[in-house]
Design a protein around this motif. Sequence first.
Motif, PDB file in Angstrom:
ATOM      1  N   ALA A  54     -37.573  -3.958  -4.754  1.00 38.71           N
ATOM      2  CA  ALA A  54     -37.558  -3.046  -3.608  1.00 38.71           C
ATOM      3  C   ALA A  54     -38.715  -2.075  -3.738  1.00 38.71           C
ATOM      4  O   ALA A  54     -39.237  -1.858  -4.836  1.00 38.71           O
ATOM      5  CB  ALA A  54     -36.242  -2.283  -3.540  1.00 38.71           C
ATOM      6  N   ALA A  55     -39.108  -1.479  -2.618  1.00 35.38           N
ATOM      7  CA  ALA A  55     -40.172  -0.486  -2.629  1.00 35.38           C
ATOM      8  C   ALA A  55     -39.945   0.509  -1.499  1.00 35.38           C
ATOM      9  O   ALA A  55     -39.262   0.203  -0.510  1.00 35.38           O
ATOM     10  CB  ALA A  55     -41.545  -1.149  -2.494  1.00 35.38           C
ATOM     11  N   ILE A  56     -40.534   1.683  -1.666  1.00 41.05           N
ATOM     12  CA  ILE A  56     -40.405   2.726  -0.663  1.00 41.05           C
ATOM     13  C   ILE A  56     -41.757   3.398  -0.510  1.00 41.05           C
ATOM     14  O   ILE A  56     -42.450   3.642  -1.505  1.00 41.05           O
ATOM     15  CB  ILE A  56     -39.293   3.724  -1.067  1.00 41.05           C
ATOM     16  CG1 ILE A  56     -38.977   4.698   0.062  1.00 41.05           C
ATOM     17  CG2 ILE A  56     -39.639   4.457  -2.361  1.00 41.05           C
ATOM     18  CD1 ILE A  56     -37.670   5.458  -0.147  1.00 41.05           C
ATOM     19  N   ASN A  57     -42.138   3.695   0.716  1.00 41.78           N
ATOM     20  CA  ASN A  57     -43.455   4.287   0.919  1.00 41.78           C
ATOM     21  C   ASN A  57     -43.438   5.769   0.571  1.00 41.78           C
ATOM     22  O   ASN A  57     -42.408   6.324   0.180  1.00 41.78           O
ATOM     23  CB  ASN A  57     -43.955   4.033   2.338  1.00 41.78           C
ATOM     24  CG  ASN A  57     -43.312   4.953   3.349  1.00 41.78           C
ATOM     25  OD1 ASN A  57     -42.156   5.343   3.201  1.00 41.78           O
ATOM     26  ND2 ASN A  57     -44.061   5.302   4.378  1.00 41.78           N
ATOM     27  N   TRP A  58     -44.565   6.450   0.749  1.00 41.68           N
ATOM     28  CA  TRP A  58     -44.729   7.792   0.212  1.00 41.68           C
ATOM     29  C   TRP A  58     -43.764   8.805   0.801  1.00 41.68           C
ATOM     30  O   TRP A  58     -43.312   9.724   0.119  1.00 41.68           O
ATOM     31  CB  TRP A  58     -46.172   8.261   0.415  1.00 41.68           C
ATOM     32  CG  TRP A  58     -46.522   8.483   1.867  1.00 41.68           C
ATOM     33  CD1 TRP A  58     -46.954   7.557   2.771  1.00 41.68           C
ATOM     34  CD2 TRP A  58     -46.443   9.718   2.584  1.00 41.68           C
ATOM     35  NE1 TRP A  58     -47.144   8.128   3.989  1.00 41.68           N
ATOM     36  CE2 TRP A  58     -46.852   9.455   3.914  1.00 41.68           C
ATOM     37  CE3 TRP A  58     -46.080  11.023   2.229  1.00 41.68           C
ATOM     38  CZ2 TRP A  58     -46.898  10.453   4.879  1.00 41.68           C
ATOM     39  CZ3 TRP A  58     -46.128  12.019   3.187  1.00 41.68           C
ATOM     40  CH2 TRP A  58     -46.524  11.712   4.503  1.00 41.68           C
ATOM     41  N   ASN A  59     -43.405   8.663   2.060  1.00 38.85           N
ATOM     42  CA  ASN A  59     -42.524   9.663   2.677  1.00 38.85           C
ATOM     43  C   ASN A  59     -41.090   9.155   2.857  1.00 38.85           C
ATOM     44  O   ASN A  59     -40.270   9.846   3.450  1.00 38.85           O
ATOM     45  CB  ASN A  59     -43.095  10.125   4.010  1.00 38.85           C
ATOM     46  CG  ASN A  59     -43.184   8.999   5.033  1.00 38.85           C
ATOM     47  OD1 ASN A  59     -42.749   7.880   4.784  1.00 38.85           O
ATOM     48  ND2 ASN A  59     -43.752   9.290   6.188  1.00 38.85           N
ATOM     49  N   GLY A  60     -40.824   7.956   2.354  1.00 37.43           N
ATOM     50  CA  GLY A  60     -39.464   7.447   2.411  1.00 37.43           C
ATOM     51  C   GLY A  60     -39.068   6.829   3.734  1.00 37.43           C
ATOM     52  O   GLY A  60     -37.920   6.409   3.892  1.00 37.43           O
ATOM     53  N   GLU A  61     -40.005   6.734   4.670  1.00 39.98           N
ATOM     54  CA  GLU A  61     -39.639   6.234   6.002  1.00 39.98           C
ATOM     55  C   GLU A  61     -39.623   4.722   6.083  1.00 39.98           C
ATOM     56  O   GLU A  61     -39.041   4.150   7.010  1.00 39.98           O
ATOM     57  CB  GLU A  61     -40.589   6.808   7.050  1.00 39.98           C
ATOM     58  CG  GLU A  61     -40.394   8.297   7.272  1.00 39.98           C
ATOM     59  CD  GLU A  61     -41.260   8.831   8.401  1.00 39.98           C
ATOM     60  OE1 GLU A  61     -42.072   8.062   8.954  1.00 39.98           O
ATOM     61  OE2 GLU A  61     -41.119  10.024   8.733  1.00 39.98           O
ATOM     62  N   ILE A  75     -32.960   1.538  -1.811  1.00 41.67           N
ATOM     63  CA  ILE A  75     -33.940   2.387  -2.472  1.00 41.67           C
ATOM     64  C   ILE A  75     -34.091   3.677  -1.679  1.00 41.67           C
ATOM     65  O   ILE A  75     -34.053   3.665  -0.440  1.00 41.67           O
ATOM     66  CB  ILE A  75     -35.294   1.657  -2.634  1.00 41.67           C
ATOM     67  CG1 ILE A  75     -36.248   2.453  -3.533  1.00 41.67           C
ATOM     68  CG2 ILE A  75     -35.926   1.360  -1.279  1.00 41.67           C
ATOM     69  CD1 ILE A  75     -37.506   1.689  -3.926  1.00 41.67           C
ATOM     70  N   SER A  76     -34.238   4.784  -2.388  1.00 48.38           N
ATOM     71  CA  SER A  76     -34.417   6.074  -1.729  1.00 48.38           C
ATOM     72  C   SER A  76     -35.264   6.963  -2.640  1.00 48.38           C
ATOM     73  O   SER A  76     -35.480   6.638  -3.818  1.00 48.38           O
ATOM     74  CB  SER A  76     -33.072   6.740  -1.443  1.00 48.38           C
ATOM     75  OG  SER A  76     -32.363   6.972  -2.657  1.00 48.38           O
ATOM     76  N   ARG A  77     -35.741   8.068  -2.098  1.00 49.96           N
ATOM     77  CA  ARG A  77     -36.523   8.988  -2.913  1.00 49.96           C
ATOM     78  C   ARG A  77     -36.203  10.419  -2.532  1.00 49.96           C
ATOM     79  O   ARG A  77     -35.861  10.712  -1.387  1.00 49.96           O
ATOM     80  CB  ARG A  77     -38.016   8.706  -2.777  1.00 49.96           C
ATOM     81  CG  ARG A  77     -38.621   8.970  -1.412  1.00 49.96           C
ATOM     82  CD  ARG A  77     -40.056   8.428  -1.342  1.00 49.96           C
ATOM     83  NE  ARG A  77     -40.962   9.153  -2.230  1.00 49.96           N
ATOM     84  CZ  ARG A  77     -42.114   8.664  -2.678  1.00 49.96           C
ATOM     85  NH1 ARG A  77     -42.502   7.444  -2.334  1.00 49.96           N
ATOM     86  NH2 ARG A  77     -42.885   9.378  -3.475  1.00 49.96           N
ATOM     87  N   VAL A  84     -37.139   8.603  -7.661  1.00 56.46           N
ATOM     88  CA  VAL A  84     -36.774   7.491  -6.793  1.00 56.46           C
ATOM     89  C   VAL A  84     -35.512   6.855  -7.354  1.00 56.46           C
ATOM     90  O   VAL A  84     -35.359   6.738  -8.571  1.00 56.46           O
ATOM     91  CB  VAL A  84     -37.914   6.464  -6.717  1.00 56.46           C
ATOM     92  CG1 VAL A  84     -37.467   5.203  -5.995  1.00 56.46           C
ATOM     93  CG2 VAL A  84     -39.118   7.064  -6.010  1.00 56.46           C
ATOM     94  N   PHE A  85     -34.630   6.446  -6.464  1.00 57.69           N
ATOM     95  CA  PHE A  85     -33.349   5.876  -6.867  1.00 57.69           C
ATOM     96  C   PHE A  85     -33.231   4.435  -6.372  1.00 57.69           C
ATOM     97  O   PHE A  85     -33.764   4.083  -5.319  1.00 57.69           O
ATOM     98  CB  PHE A  85     -32.194   6.694  -6.290  1.00 57.69           C
ATOM     99  CG  PHE A  85     -32.235   8.139  -6.667  1.00 57.69           C
ATOM    100  CD1 PHE A  85     -32.756   9.082  -5.792  1.00 57.69           C
ATOM    101  CD2 PHE A  85     -31.761   8.564  -7.902  1.00 57.69           C
ATOM    102  CE1 PHE A  85     -32.804  10.415  -6.131  1.00 57.69           C
ATOM    103  CE2 PHE A  85     -31.807   9.894  -8.254  1.00 57.69           C
ATOM    104  CZ  PHE A  85     -32.330  10.826  -7.362  1.00 57.69           C
ATOM    105  N   LEU A  86     -32.501   3.646  -7.124  1.00 55.21           N
ATOM    106  CA  LEU A  86     -32.152   2.297  -6.679  1.00 55.21           C
ATOM    107  C   LEU A  86     -30.645   2.153  -6.830  1.00 55.21           C
ATOM    108  O   LEU A  86     -30.141   2.042  -7.955  1.00 55.21           O
ATOM    109  CB  LEU A  86     -32.880   1.225  -7.495  1.00 55.21           C
ATOM    110  CG  LEU A  86     -32.649  -0.210  -7.022  1.00 55.21           C
ATOM    111  CD1 LEU A  86     -33.295  -0.424  -5.649  1.00 55.21           C
ATOM    112  CD2 LEU A  86     -33.204  -1.228  -8.023  1.00 55.21           C
ATOM    113  N   GLN A  87     -29.950   2.220  -5.706  1.00 56.73           N
ATOM    114  CA  GLN A  87     -28.505   2.031  -5.712  1.00 56.73           C
ATOM    115  C   GLN A  87     -28.223   0.528  -5.630  1.00 56.73           C
ATOM    116  O   GLN A  87     -28.658  -0.135  -4.680  1.00 56.73           O
ATOM    117  CB  GLN A  87     -27.863   2.750  -4.526  1.00 56.73           C
ATOM    118  CG  GLN A  87     -26.362   2.557  -4.421  1.00 56.73           C
ATOM    119  CD  GLN A  87     -25.606   3.203  -5.565  1.00 56.73           C
ATOM    120  OE1 GLN A  87     -25.902   4.325  -5.957  1.00 56.73           O
ATOM    121  NE2 GLN A  87     -24.618   2.489  -6.101  1.00 56.73           N
ATOM    122  N   MET A  88     -27.508   0.017  -6.610  1.00 55.10           N
ATOM    123  CA  MET A  88     -27.244  -1.422  -6.689  1.00 55.10           C
ATOM    124  C   MET A  88     -25.752  -1.652  -6.573  1.00 55.10           C
ATOM    125  O   MET A  88     -24.986  -1.228  -7.448  1.00 55.10           O
ATOM    126  CB  MET A  88     -27.782  -1.987  -8.005  1.00 55.10           C
ATOM    127  CG  MET A  88     -29.254  -1.684  -8.253  1.00 55.10           C
ATOM    128  SD  MET A  88     -29.924  -2.512  -9.701  1.00 55.10           S
ATOM    129  CE  MET A  88     -28.941  -1.776 -10.990  1.00 55.10           C
TER     130      MET A  88
END
Length: 129
Positions: A54-61, A75-77, A84-88
Amino acid sequence: QVQLVESGGGLVQAGGSLRLSCAVSARTFSSYAVGWFRQAPGKERDIRTSDFVAAINWNGETTYYSDSVKGRFTISRDNAKDTVFLQMNSLKPEDTAGYYCAAARTDSRLDVSPAYAYWGQGTQVTVSS
């Protein structure tokens, strides 16, 4: 210099949940995209052959997921906490792997390891059947 430290791994039964954290030390954390990759057991660690999760961009959008985890992982930040978090959720034995977070200056091709310049040391996730 950018440093990443993963935490939250462990042993869980199939169907259970874990939340991984990636703490990033950087002067401008909010300017980095962050991704998670994993490497199955028995494989020598090699960034080039790790599997995108998973990946998330710089602003989380914008977020990206591999097909194998879509609908189960989130994924969230939190840019205020440089984390940065990865909820599994609904974990499966095939999710067993070393999980690594990485930081990238680009928002392009975040599903491939060459996009990332900085990597953490990893945290182990083991899912028992």
